[in-house]
Design an enzyme around this catalytic site. Structure first.
Site, PDB file in Angstrom:
ATOM      1  N   HIS A 104     -60.117 -56.649 -84.039  1.00  0.00           N
ATOM      2  CA  HIS A 104     -59.950 -57.332 -85.324  1.00  0.00           C
ATOM      3  C   HIS A 104     -59.883 -58.837 -85.105  1.00  0.00           C
ATOM      4  O   HIS A 104     -59.259 -59.306 -84.147  1.00  0.00           O
ATOM      5  CB  HIS A 104     -58.677 -56.848 -86.026  1.00  0.00           C
ATOM      6  CG  HIS A 104     -58.507 -57.410 -87.405  1.00  0.00           C
ATOM      7  ND1 HIS A 104     -59.267 -56.988 -88.470  1.00  0.00           N
ATOM      8  CD2 HIS A 104     -57.677 -58.374 -87.876  1.00  0.00           C
ATOM      9  CE1 HIS A 104     -58.901 -57.660 -89.552  1.00  0.00           C
ATOM     10  NE2 HIS A 104     -57.941 -58.505 -89.218  1.00  0.00           N
ATOM     11  N   TYR A 398     -68.820 -26.880-100.850  1.00  0.00           N
ATOM     12  CA  TYR A 398     -67.643 -26.151-101.323  1.00  0.00           C
ATOM     13  C   TYR A 398     -67.279 -25.027-100.356  1.00  0.00           C
ATOM     14  O   TYR A 398     -66.090 -24.756-100.118  1.00  0.00           O
ATOM     15  CB  TYR A 398     -67.870 -25.553-102.712  1.00  0.00           C
ATOM     16  CG  TYR A 398     -68.414 -26.484-103.758  1.00  0.00           C
ATOM     17  CD1 TYR A 398     -68.274 -27.867-103.638  1.00  0.00           C
ATOM     18  CD2 TYR A 398     -69.069 -25.982-104.881  1.00  0.00           C
ATOM     19  CE1 TYR A 398     -68.788 -28.711-104.612  1.00  0.00           C
ATOM     20  CE2 TYR A 398     -69.579 -26.818-105.862  1.00  0.00           C
ATOM     21  CZ  TYR A 398     -69.446 -28.182-105.714  1.00  0.00           C
ATOM     22  OH  TYR A 398     -69.958 -29.012-106.675  1.00  0.00           O
ATOM     23  N   SER A 433     -68.917 -29.622-115.599  1.00  0.00           N
ATOM     24  CA  SER A 433     -69.225 -28.361-116.274  1.00  0.00           C
ATOM     25  C   SER A 433     -68.766 -27.173-115.443  1.00  0.00           C
ATOM     26  O   SER A 433     -68.587 -26.067-115.963  1.00  0.00           O
ATOM     27  CB  SER A 433     -70.725 -28.262-116.543  1.00  0.00           C
ATOM     28  OG  SER A 433     -71.464 -28.306-115.332  1.00  0.00           O
ATOM     29  N   GLU A 434     -68.534 -27.402-114.134  1.00  0.00           N
ATOM     30  CA  GLU A 434     -68.077 -26.325-113.245  1.00  0.00           C
ATOM     31  C   GLU A 434     -66.700 -25.795-113.630  1.00  0.00           C
ATOM     32  O   GLU A 434     -66.330 -24.689-113.248  1.00  0.00           O
ATOM     33  CB  GLU A 434     -68.046 -26.818-111.801  1.00  0.00           C
ATOM     34  CG  GLU A 434     -69.414 -27.017-111.171  1.00  0.00           C
ATOM     35  CD  GLU A 434     -69.769 -25.902-110.205  1.00  0.00           C
ATOM     36  OE1 GLU A 434     -68.893 -25.057-109.928  1.00  0.00           O
ATOM     37  OE2 GLU A 434     -70.913 -25.881-109.745  1.00  0.00           O
ATOM     38  N   ASP A 529     -80.965 -15.930-105.071  1.00  0.00           N
ATOM     39  CA  ASP A 529     -80.800 -14.723-105.896  1.00  0.00           C
ATOM     40  C   ASP A 529     -81.883 -14.621-106.977  1.00  0.00           C
ATOM     41  O   ASP A 529     -81.630 -14.163-108.105  1.00  0.00           O
ATOM     42  CB  ASP A 529     -79.404 -14.699-106.534  1.00  0.00           C
ATOM     43  CG  ASP A 529     -78.296 -14.555-105.489  1.00  0.00           C
ATOM     44  OD1 ASP A 529     -78.574 -14.004-104.410  1.00  0.00           O
ATOM     45  OD2 ASP A 529     -77.168 -15.010-105.760  1.00  0.00           O
ATOM     46  N   ARG A 619     -74.779 -21.715-118.203  1.00  0.00           N
ATOM     47  CA  ARG A 619     -73.831 -22.804-118.420  1.00  0.00           C
ATOM     48  C   ARG A 619     -74.414 -23.704-119.510  1.00  0.00           C
ATOM     49  O   ARG A 619     -75.240 -24.568-119.244  1.00  0.00           O
ATOM     50  CB  ARG A 619     -73.613 -23.580-117.115  1.00  0.00           C
ATOM     51  CG  ARG A 619     -72.416 -24.517-117.158  1.00  0.00           C
ATOM     52  CD  ARG A 619     -72.230 -25.193-115.814  1.00  0.00           C
ATOM     53  NE  ARG A 619     -71.753 -24.270-114.801  1.00  0.00           N
ATOM     54  CZ  ARG A 619     -72.005 -24.396-113.501  1.00  0.00           C
ATOM     55  NH1 ARG A 619     -72.753 -25.380-113.063  1.00  0.00           N
ATOM     56  NH2 ARG A 619     -71.514 -23.526-112.639  1.00  0.00           N
TER      57      ARG A 619
END
Length: 660
Positions: A104, A398, A433-434, A529, A619
């Site tokens: 520093h 997540y 929105s989750e 999926d 959603r």
């Protein structure tokens, strides 16, 4: 002993060479890409490393889990930071058994923080130095290993002091590094009562106040002399920069800012006169003081001034944490288009906001919200509206890093909310929105719909519940302690600068970016999926207009409200999004530069995201609150959004990369 080094600037070059001279093995060096908007007068760590045959990297975010893992694989015994501009996460600091150490540019604990070289000159100090200290979570607060003092001469300016500090740093490192290599590492705790902290300096901080003492003005000139941006003033609307000056005897009875003489060029201050030795009018060349006076049309008795105000009303100050992100950079653009807003921002990178860095109403600091708590608290206190936009918001993270998601998305943001409560500041918080999770309503209502998530053993819900819990805490602070707040819930916003193709390559991006990467690289589009999940895609321009109206808050109609921001008319499955994207890709003028389409591939969510994932079938937002509180209605069709987003990413791909 194996070292990993984080370094930049001349001090970085000195540090790298000193570590090599002390006999350490350098496994890798991390540095920064030079900013084209910055005057890079200093040495290049990347060129030095390349010449030495040492692997060198310049990631946008070295604290990303991907880079933390790569550094862990290097198995460093010790870590050094030499003027690296980003603070390192605790995960990185704990990777080296011997510890992590930072150089520093001050005598700690004095002058912690940014730009100590300039601040010591601004404050008229006669001594400074360099300190090697152990790195901890708080910036510049760890135990001191060694320090070296440097005298500041009266004729020192920023560049001469910079050279002195570089020499002192090399001497210090040459002395202490061999000792540390043998395992003998001194540790002296810092005295917190003696600590001082200074923030980053900006070019506009060079504005001269002629009502200050002449020594203060002269010290400012010294502190920001070339190659720094310089101290400046105005003659009417004409800006000029002072590059060198000297203090003259008293100027009794003369109003501060008055020109006493033009040859030599002397200007009155509060208690004396400043002689301008060299200076520059506008973007012109550097000339001597008397020629500068002639160029500016100055005569004895003229008054210098501050820049003319554009309005008598103070601008609204908006603090955006995460300003370089998708929402942050687009919101900044919208606010700066209005004359009465000033934006203060922090983020760990600046690539998306580089177009604003020279804007006079945009003030940016590169930093990490988990570390720069003093800066954040100060600016919460200073600003009128606070938007804490920092969050990990990509599904793969997540399940991959649930604890990090909780720590950043909840714990760090809770601290900011408490600052807003403490200083009674309005907060506009990005919910998501989750939070509606697996709600079964046909459209999700902010005030009536249930918030439903899956079992604990599905960590994909960590983001949803972190946001939901903060929503509830903010609501409680509003009810019990009068916090002014608005919660907004974005529904699948898309547009240019959403994220990056490099983020998509490591799986840490939104869906459309991942799909575009597949098209660019000629790999199959993976439909998780089968891609039957439905979302309502919202153009970033529609979303930002709604968010801007929340900030304006006409009639205080948004206070205490939760507002969905989405486009119910743009509902489509991920498979439909991919098909639309492919159609736009085939029609794009750059299509010929990219590989053939590799087809669709159905992938199970468990194999893609991990066993902790759980998806949501649909959603769709109710936007009655947005219509009522904002007078807002989304208007941009999904095809337009897809085409513009695709065009942005295709044009960002390097020509050579396309050809390969």
């Amino acid at each position: 002993m194996k070292a990993v080094i984080f370094a930049y600037h001349d001090m970085g070059c000195q540090g790298v060479q000193a570590v090599l001279d002390a006999g350490y093995e350098i496994a890798a060096i991390f540095t920064h890409a030079d900013n084209p908007a910055e005057n890079t007068f200093f040495g290049s760590v990347s060129r030095l490393a390349a010449g030495l045959g040492i692997p060198v990297y310049a990631p946008d975010n070295v604290n990303h889990p991907i880079w933390v893992d790569r550094i862990a694989e290097l198995a460093p015994d010790i870590i050094f930071s030499f003027y690296y501009r980003n603070l390192l996460s605790e995960e990185i600091l704990h990777l080296a058994p011997a510890g992590a150490f930072n150089l520093h540019g001050s005598l700690l604990p004095a002058y912690r923080g940014r730009a100590p070289l300039n601040w010591v000159l601004v404050n008229g100090e006669s001594e400074t130095g360099v300190t090697l200290h152990r790195m901890v979570k708080r910036a510049d607060a760890g135990e001191i290993v060694a320090s070296q003092r440097v005298a500041i001469a009266q004729d020192d300016v920023a560049l001469t002091l910079h050279h002195k500090l570089c020499q002192a740093a090399r001497q210090l490192l040459n002395s202490i590094l061999p000792t540390m290599k043998c395992g003998d590492i001194p540790s002296v705790p810092q005295r917190e009562s003696d600590a001082t902290y200074y923030g980053r300096r900006r070019p506009e901080d060079g504005l001269i106040d002629w009502h200050k003492p002449v020594s203060t003005v002269h010290n400012l000139v010294r502190a920001v002399a070339a190659p720094w941006p310089g101290a400046f003033s105005y003659n009417g609307s004409q800006k000029f920069t002072i590059w060198s000056s000297r203090i003259c005897p008293d100027a009794q009875g003369v109003l501060p800012g008055s020109v006493i003489s033009v040859s030599p060029l002397r200007v009155a201050c509060a208690d004396g006169a400043l002689e301008i030795i060299t200076g520059q009018a506008g973007d012109g060349i550097t000339v001597q003081g008397s020629q500068l006076a002639q160029t500016l049309g100055l005569v004895a008795g003229a008054r210098l001034n501050r820049p003319p105000a554009t309005s008598g009303k103070r601008r609204i100050r908006v603090l955006i944490l995460g300003v370089n992100g998708f929402i942050g950079n687009h919101l900044t653009e919208r606010l700066l288009n209005e004359e009465n807003y000033e934006v203060y921002g922090m983020d760990i990178g600046s690539n998306a906001i580089s177009r604003f860095l020279l804007h006079p109403r945009f003030h940016f600091v590169e930093g990490d919200i988990s570390i720069h708590s003093e800066w954040i608290e100060y600016h919460v206190k200073k600003c009128d509206v606070v938007l804490p936009l920092v969050a990990i918001a990509t599904p793969i993270e997540y399940t991959r890093n649930p604890l990090r998601v909780f720590e950043l998305d909840f714990e760090e943001n809770l601290r900011i909310i408490r600052y807003c409560v403490k200083y009674r500041k309005r907060v506009v918080f990005p919910s998501t929105s989750e939070v509606y999770g697996m709600c079964t309503d046909a459209s999700f209502d902010e005030d009536k719909s249930n918030l439903i998530v899956g079992p604990v053993n599905k960590p994909r819900w960590i983001y949803s519940v972190s946001k939901q819990l903060l929503d509830r805490v903010i609501w409680a602070y509003g009810e019990k302690e009068g916090l002014r707040f608005t919660l907004f819930r974005p529904f699948n916003w898309m547009g240019p600068r959403l994220d990056s193709l490099s983020a998509a390559r490591i799986g840490s991006s939104r869906a459309i970016t991942q799909l575009i990467l597949n098209l660019v690289e000629g790999t199959p589009i993976k439909l998780i999926d089968g891609g039957q999940q439905k979302r309502c895609f919202t153009d970033i321009r529609d979303g930002i207009e709604a968010l801007f109206r929340i900030i304006v808050n006409e009639g205080d109609r948004c206070d205490g409200k939760i507002i969905n921001i989405g486009n119910p008319d743009n509902e489509a499955s991920i498979q439909e999004l991919a098909t639309l994207l492919l159609d736009s890709f085939d029609k794009h003028p750059l299509r010929c530069h990219f590989p053939p389409f590799a087809g669709f591939q159905v992938v199970a969510s468990r194999s893609y995201y991990g066993k902790g994932y759980q998806d949501v079938a649909h959603r769709k937002p109710s936007i009655d609150n947005a219509r009522r509180c904002l007078g807002w209605e989304p208007s941009i069709a999904m095809r337009d959004t897809v085409e513009e987003t695709l065009d942005f990413f295709l044009r960002s791909v390097d020509v050579a990369e396309r050809a390969s």
